[in-house]
Design a protein around this motif. Structure first.
Motif, PDB file in Angstrom:
ATOM      1  N   ASP A  47       0.737  -1.250  -0.061  1.00  0.00           N
ATOM      2  CA  ASP A  47      -0.027   0.127  -0.141  1.00  0.00           C
ATOM      3  C   ASP A  47       1.005   1.123  -0.007  1.00  0.00           C
ATOM      4  OD1 ASP A  47      -1.852   2.189   0.310  1.00  0.00           O
ATOM      5  OD2 ASP A  47      -2.720   1.184   2.134  1.00  0.00           O
ATOM      6  N   ASP A  48       0.985   1.848  -1.189  1.00  0.00           N
ATOM      7  CA  ASP A  48       1.925   2.994  -1.256  1.00  0.00           C
ATOM      8  C   ASP A  48       1.149   4.514  -0.716  1.00  0.00           C
ATOM      9  OD1 ASP A  48       4.157   4.680  -2.127  1.00  0.00           O
ATOM     10  OD2 ASP A  48       3.451   4.467  -4.270  1.00  0.00           O
ATOM     11  N   CYS A  49       0.739   4.214   0.423  1.00  0.00           N
ATOM     12  CA  CYS A  49       0.282   5.508   1.487  1.00  0.00           C
ATOM     13  C   CYS A  49      -1.123   5.952   0.598  1.00  0.00           C
ATOM     14  CB  CYS A  49       1.189   6.655   1.187  1.00  0.00           C
ATOM     15  SG  CYS A  49       0.779   7.878   2.675  1.00  0.00           S
ATOM     16  N   SER A  50      -1.903   4.837   0.498  1.00  0.00           N
ATOM     17  CA  SER A  50      -3.545   4.932   0.322  1.00  0.00           C
ATOM     18  C   SER A  50      -3.997   6.049   1.099  1.00  0.00           C
ATOM     19  CB  SER A  50      -4.369   3.893   0.090  1.00  0.00           C
ATOM     20  OG  SER A  50      -3.701   3.114  -0.901  1.00  0.00           O
ATOM     21  N   GLY A  51      -4.886   6.813   0.760  1.00  0.00           N
ATOM     22  CA  GLY A  51      -5.863   7.795   1.395  1.00  0.00           C
ATOM     23  C   GLY A  51      -6.623   6.909   2.347  1.00  0.00           C
ATOM     24  N   ASP A  52      -7.253   5.822   2.082  1.00  0.00           N
ATOM     25  CA  ASP A  52      -8.077   4.829   2.853  1.00  0.00           C
ATOM     26  C   ASP A  52      -7.574   3.538   3.198  1.00  0.00           C
ATOM     27  OD1 ASP A  52     -10.066   3.563   4.282  1.00  0.00           O
ATOM     28  OD2 ASP A  52     -11.377   3.502   2.888  1.00  0.00           O
ATOM     29  N   ALA A  53      -6.207   3.702   3.981  1.00  0.00           N
ATOM     30  CA  ALA A  53      -5.441   2.438   4.210  1.00  0.00           C
ATOM     31  C   ALA A  53      -6.422   1.320   4.817  1.00  0.00           C
ATOM     32  CB  ALA A  53      -4.483   2.745   5.291  1.00  0.00           C
ATOM     33  N   ASP A  54      -7.457   1.596   5.735  1.00  0.00           N
ATOM     34  CA  ASP A  54      -8.293   0.617   6.249  1.00  0.00           C
ATOM     35  C   ASP A  54      -8.926  -0.179   5.354  1.00  0.00           C
ATOM     36  OD1 ASP A  54      -7.283   1.348   8.883  1.00  0.00           O
ATOM     37  OD2 ASP A  54      -8.944   2.500   9.481  1.00  0.00           O
ATOM     38  N   GLY A  55      -9.275   0.649   4.142  1.00  0.00           N
ATOM     39  CA  GLY A  55     -10.185  -0.035   3.025  1.00  0.00           C
ATOM     40  C   GLY A  55      -9.525  -1.021   2.084  1.00  0.00           C
ATOM     41  N   ILE A  56      -8.160  -0.548   2.167  1.00  0.00           N
ATOM     42  CA  ILE A  56      -7.071  -1.446   1.291  1.00  0.00           C
ATOM     43  C   ILE A  56      -6.707  -2.623   2.179  1.00  0.00           C
ATOM     44  CG2 ILE A  56      -4.848  -1.757   0.447  1.00  0.00           C
ATOM     45  CD1 ILE A  56      -6.251  -0.155  -1.281  1.00  0.00           C
ATOM     46  N   ALA A  57      -6.592  -2.436   3.459  1.00  0.00           N
ATOM     47  CA  ALA A  57      -6.581  -3.489   4.587  1.00  0.00           C
ATOM     48  C   ALA A  57      -7.588  -4.419   4.420  1.00  0.00           C
ATOM     49  CB  ALA A  57      -6.026  -3.010   5.954  1.00  0.00           C
ATOM     50  N   GLY A  58      -8.769  -3.732   4.593  1.00  0.00           N
ATOM     51  CA  GLY A  58      -9.892  -4.870   4.503  1.00  0.00           C
ATOM     52  C   GLY A  58      -9.744  -5.666   3.525  1.00  0.00           C
ATOM     53  N   VAL A  59      -9.659  -5.314   2.180  1.00  0.00           N
ATOM     54  CA  VAL A  59      -9.670  -6.063   0.754  1.00  0.00           C
ATOM     55  C   VAL A  59      -8.509  -7.280   1.212  1.00  0.00           C
ATOM     56  CG1 VAL A  59      -9.046  -6.125  -1.603  1.00  0.00           C
ATOM     57  CG2 VAL A  59     -10.556  -4.256  -0.450  1.00  0.00           C
ATOM     58  N   VAL A  60      -7.318  -6.685   1.525  1.00  0.00           N
ATOM     59  CA  VAL A  60      -6.485  -7.838   1.684  1.00  0.00           C
ATOM     60  C   VAL A  60      -6.782  -8.865   2.469  1.00  0.00           C
ATOM     61  CG1 VAL A  60      -3.863  -7.918   2.312  1.00  0.00           C
ATOM     62  CG2 VAL A  60      -4.480  -6.041   0.950  1.00  0.00           C
ATOM     63  N   VAL A  61      -7.372  -8.606   3.636  1.00  0.00           N
ATOM     64  CA  VAL A  61      -7.604  -9.743   4.586  1.00  0.00           C
ATOM     65  C   VAL A  61      -8.586 -10.433   4.176  1.00  0.00           C
ATOM     66  CG1 VAL A  61      -8.731  -9.889   7.011  1.00  0.00           C
ATOM     67  CG2 VAL A  61      -6.827  -7.960   6.998  1.00  0.00           C
TER      68      VAL A  61
END
Length: 458
Positions: free
Chosen positions: A113-127
């Motif tokens: 994650d190259d410093c996304s504005g919504d880190a939690d959203g990216i993390a949710g997809v990954v998980v």
């Protein structure tokens, strides 16, 4: 380096066989290869199977020249635990989810994650897909993000996949199959458009995307038909990459990597029979901006690789032909004929085959015409436009070049678009990319990426 027993290599589709199989014309770049009687006896229906030292040596020589391509089905199959997929992402949750769905959980996946504005959203997809995430606390760009994933991988092979592509697990494994050749460091599939886009720019981009390198597989080398690979999907041998991508580059970092691998003696392959799909930009503003952005990589590449990024590679005789054609004087036709005859005589003296010499001389003339047209319409278009304002000859040259280029490419391209809009899109494509090249030249205070060069002897 030894090829696995049972490996089959096949003459590339564009290789011409002459003199009863004794002469092969083709490769990357094009060359004339003469086979001994013993070598010819090892070629059956255009194929060589590795079964002894002699056949292995012949296959190796022809592979390294690009005269043959590996038959992928003859190579050993890798296993999923040999592959890590690295995905750099910034603010593309939907695209990331779509990519991970396509991979189906078959591989270890590292999402950077190259410093996304919504880190939690990216993390949710990954998980949700059982992948692993590396969160960067500042935006470092795709090159550095890929390198972070590369350092985290422990498998021998890594497949970089951007978050705006779709690729399935079977295609990934088929790509990795190429690494059975120990000299191969990188391989990429053909990049096609995602289905469904019906705007006129979308239809043009589906047929003429900058990421689509065509329907013919090839050995990838600078100054050859396929001279680079996009990193949208790029499989690599991890140990071959050393430090990985050049983090100083925000654009053209994939071109730089491929050229460095080639200079280090590795082989890089393009497998057009394998396909990934990419979400192209098709609104006019974003499309033009992206084309110009690609062009801004020219000057940084020229600083690193010199003439490999030149807009044209013209021998002295080809340069004379180009100047004579553009001059449109009474002496132009005699000069053109003399240059063609001189080239023919020189080639025939070396090849001892008038028919082959004539064929190659004609191909050289067509290549010179295409490069001259590219200079006028793409790289030098601002100068050509200024010249057209004051010179009837320049106007004529630009119009003829534009019409012929559009007609030839339209006939060559399978595009669902009428000729007029195709021609308009092609000229916009050239102007946008050329503008990017000029922007990079001004920023870098160098015209090196705009100057043709003489060919290097191999």
């Amino acid at each position: 380096m030894t090829l696995p027993p049972g490996t089959v290599v096949r003459l590339a589709p564009d290789v011409r066989v002459r003199a009863g199989g004794a002469v092969l014309v083709g490769g990357s770049p094009t060359r004339v290869t003469r086979l001994s009687a013993r070598a010819r006896s090892l070629v059956h229906d255009g194929e060589v199977m590795v079964g002894c030292d002699e056949s292995a040596a012949l296959a190796r020589t022809l592979l390294d020249a690009g005269t043959v391509l590996p038959v992928r089905d003859s190579l050993p199959s890798p296993t999923v635990d040999q592959v890590t997929v690295v995905v750099p992402v910034k603010d593309r949750e939907a695209g990331l989810d779509r990519l991970l769905v396509g991979l189906g959980g078959a591989f270890e996946v590292v999402v950077v994650d190259d410093c996304s504005g919504d880190a939690d959203g990216i993390a949710g997809v990954v998980v949700r897909h059982g992948a692993r995430v590396i969160r960067l606390d500042r935006n470092v760009g795709p090159a550095a993000a890929r390198n972070a994933g590369l350092r985290a991988a422990t498998t021998p092979y890594v497949v970089f996949a951007d978050s705006d592509v779709v690729i399935d697990a079977t295609t990934v494994l088929e790509l990795v199959r190429h690494f059975a050749d120990p000299r191969v460091a990188a391989v990429a599939p053909r990049i096609r458009a995602l289905p469904g886009e019906r705007s006129w720019l979308g239809r043009y981009e589906a047929a003429r995307s900058s990421l689509d390198l065509g329907a013919r597989s090839a050995l990838v080398r600078p100054l050859s038909r396929v001279g680079w690979l996009p990193s949208a999907v790029l499989a690599v041998r991890r140990d071959a990459l050393d430090a990985g991508f050049d983090t100083r580059l925000r654009v053209a970092e994939d071109v730089d990597l491929v050229w460095r691998l080639d200079a280090a003696g590795w082989l890089v392959r393009y497998d057009a029979a394998l396909t990934a799909h990419h979400e192209h930009l098709v609104t006019p503003a974003s499309w033009i901006a992206r084309k110009a952005y690609y062009g801004t990589g020219a000057t940084p590449l020229a600083a690193r690789h010199g003439g490999l990024v030149a807009p044209a590679v013209l021998s002295p005789s080809a340069a004379v032909v180009a100047v004579a054609a553009l001059a449109q004087r009474r002496w132009s036709v005699p000069v053109l004929v003399t240059a063609w005859l001189t080239g023919f005589v020189r080639l025939n003296r070396r090849l001892r085959s008038p028919a082959l010499a004539a064929e190659l001389t004609a191909e050289g003339a067509r290549a010179t015409g295409a490069q001259t047209s590219g200079l006028l319409l793409r790289h030098w278009w601002p100068a050509a436009l200024l010249g057209a304002v004051v010179s009837r000859r320049v106007r004529r040259a630009v119009v003829v070049a534009g019409v012929l280029d559009a007609a030839i490419e339209y006939r060559r391209t399978e595009v669902d678009l009428d000729p007029v809009r195709f021609a308009a899109a092609r000229r916009l494509d050239d102007v946008a990319y050329g503008s990017g090249v000029w922007i990079s030249a001004v920023r870098g205070r160098s015209l090196r990426a705009l100057v043709p060069v003489l060919p290097r002897r191999r």
